[in-house]
Design a protein around this motif. Structure first.
Motif: not given
Length: 302
Positions: A190-191, A244-245, A247-250
């Motif tokens: 991710c980072n 990012g968060t 991106d992960i969630l949506n």
């Protein structure tokens, strides 16, 4: 692992390197789940102790006692992953006493199944025969930037997870066409802060492998135009491969992806904490978690 609602599983850095941080963080995470996003869990913590010749990716500096690490992860039923991604191993290296002792200690400890992050086909064959209790993760140090090669790696039964090069993170047209089983094997980095246009990434990893073997202690010269800045999370967030968060969630979870790797074994505890706050902690509780960590006078974060 099937659940009633989709979950994101984070694979966190510093199994040996950041033991003291996790010793403080894990009781907060599992004791106050209301502080953290309900859709995320800890899938594993990965790393390697210093002076492991099988090590790769980053030069290990973790010096925590193996028994302490095993006890901590067993207490919370978390999978441990040994980062043995050296790309330059030879047959004579397979008998290394320290690395074999670590494998023997981790193969059957606690309820969670433990894994090995791996590059070398030679080491993979050896570990499958001698320590069949492990699962295996295909390392990002293979620098799989060609999607066809990456898909071939996903199709191998040897690996439970495959970590592609971060430059495949946004290849949505190809990613969405993977099967559900293949999507569950993908573990996105991710980072990453590395220069997106880097042409020398594989050599960088090989340099670490040579250091782990004690064959070349010279520093690899990074070709990034911003190399002098070092790792900055703010720079990583601007990387085209950053996940990012939101991106992960949506984006990723609705498409059937569940596994996300956070890098940082070569960084400091304070920055790892910022990753834990950003990726796992609800914004309204970040200060509270940060204070609980920082106010522990036994933990040196700087």
């Amino acid at each position: 692992m099937k659940t009633s609602s989709p979950k994101a599983y984070y694979h966190l850095p510093g199994l040996f390197e950041f033991y003291e941080l996790y010793k403080r963080f894990l009781p907060i995470f599992y004791g106050h789940r209301e502080y953290f996003y309900e859709w995320c869990e800890i899938g594993s913590i990965y790393g390697a102790p210093m002076d492991c010749i099988w090590g790769g990716g980053r030069v290990g500096f973790g010096d925590e006692d193996t028994e302490n690490v095993i006890k901590l992860l067993a207490e919370y039923n978390i999978s441990a992953r040994l980062t043995f991604s050296n790309s330059l191993l030879r047959k004579e290296h397979l008998q290394d006493k320290k690395c074999n002792e670590i494998c023997a200690a981790f193969e059957h400890c606690g309820k969670a199944v433990n894994g090995v992050i791996i590059y070398s086909e030679l080491l993979l064959k050896y570990l499958k025969e001698k320590y069949p209790g492990f699962y295996f993760v295909s390392s990002t140090t293979k620098v799989l930037t060609d999607f066809r090669q990456f898909k071939s790696e996903l199709e191998r039964d040897d690996f439970r997870y495959v970590v592609p090069d971060f430059r495949l993170n946004k290849r949505f047209e190809e990613l969405k066409n993977l099967t559900y089983i293949e999507k569950q094997k993908v573990e996105f980095l991710c980072n990453e802060c590395c220069w997106f246009d880097c042409y020398d990434r594989k050599e960088c990893y090989q340099s670490v492998s040579r250091k782990s073997l004690g064959e070349d202690l010279s520093e690899h010269i990074c070709v990034s135009p911003d190399a002098s800045r070092g790792y900055r999370f703010s720079d990583a967030m601007n990387n085209p491969g950053f996940i990012g968060t939101e991106d992960i969630l949506n984006v990723y979870m609705p498409e059937g992806f569940s596994n996300f790797k956070i890098e940082g074994r070569g960084l400091g505890s304070a920055l790892i904490l910022e990753f834990l706050l950003y990726y796992m902690t609800k914004p309204e509780y970040r200060l509270k978690v940060r204070e609980e960590i920082y106010l522990d006078s036994m933990l040196d974060l700087f």
